[in-house]
Scaffold this motif. Sequence first.
Motif, mmCIF file in Angstrom:
data_model
loop_
_atom_site.group_PDB
_atom_site.id
_atom_site.type_symbol
_atom_site.label_atom_id
_atom_site.label_comp_id
_atom_site.label_asym_id
_atom_site.label_seq_id
_atom_site.Cartn_x
_atom_site.Cartn_y
_atom_site.Cartn_z
ATOM 1 N N LYS A 1 -25.481 -7.081 -4.082
ATOM 2 C CA LYS A 1 -24.160 -6.476 -3.905
ATOM 3 C C LYS A 1 -23.336 -6.574 -5.191
ATOM 4 C CE LYS A 1 -22.771 -4.818 -0.656
ATOM 5 N NZ LYS A 1 -22.798 -3.444 -0.186
ATOM 6 N N GLN B 1 -25.363 -10.243 3.758
ATOM 7 C CA GLN B 1 -25.602 -9.472 2.540
ATOM 8 C C GLN B 1 -26.090 -10.393 1.430
ATOM 9 O OE1 GLN B 1 -21.788 -7.455 1.962
ATOM 10 N NE2 GLN B 1 -22.715 -5.568 2.713
ATOM 11 N N LEU C 1 -17.994 -9.533 0.415
ATOM 12 C CA LEU C 1 -19.365 -9.655 0.921
ATOM 13 C C LEU C 1 -19.336 -9.942 2.417
ATOM 14 C CD1 LEU C 1 -20.876 -11.766 -1.951
ATOM 15 C CD2 LEU C 1 -21.620 -9.497 -1.293
#
Length: 126
Positions: free
Chosen positions: A17, A12, A8
């Motif tokens: 994700k 984000q 990551l």
Amino acid sequence: DVWWDTALETGQTFDEKIQGALEQAKAVIVVWSKESVKSDWVRAESSVGRERGILVPVMIQPVNIPVPFNLLHTADLIGWSGDRSHPGYVDVVKQVKKLAGKQHVKPLKPPPREPPEKPPPPNGPM
């Protein structure tokens, strides 16, 4: 390819994700340890892998694996030192290769839709 949540990037969104990675995964490896059995994130991510039939569970410390994951055969890598001939390691590699080669992996279940509204009854003879 291997995706790990350490991939990551700053800024984000974790859940988006991770969800995307889980949707694309052909295999999800869960590593059960004293810390991971306490983690809601680990359980949630493992649930996705289990629902899709792509979960590969591994135990690296003696723990009580949470329900329903304790119903699955789990590779025993307690005390594993990196020996590639270790039966638990061989089992994990074999299963990941099998899953990675599958052409069709169950997709995530879409959220349930609300039923469409029924049209009103006709007002008279047709």
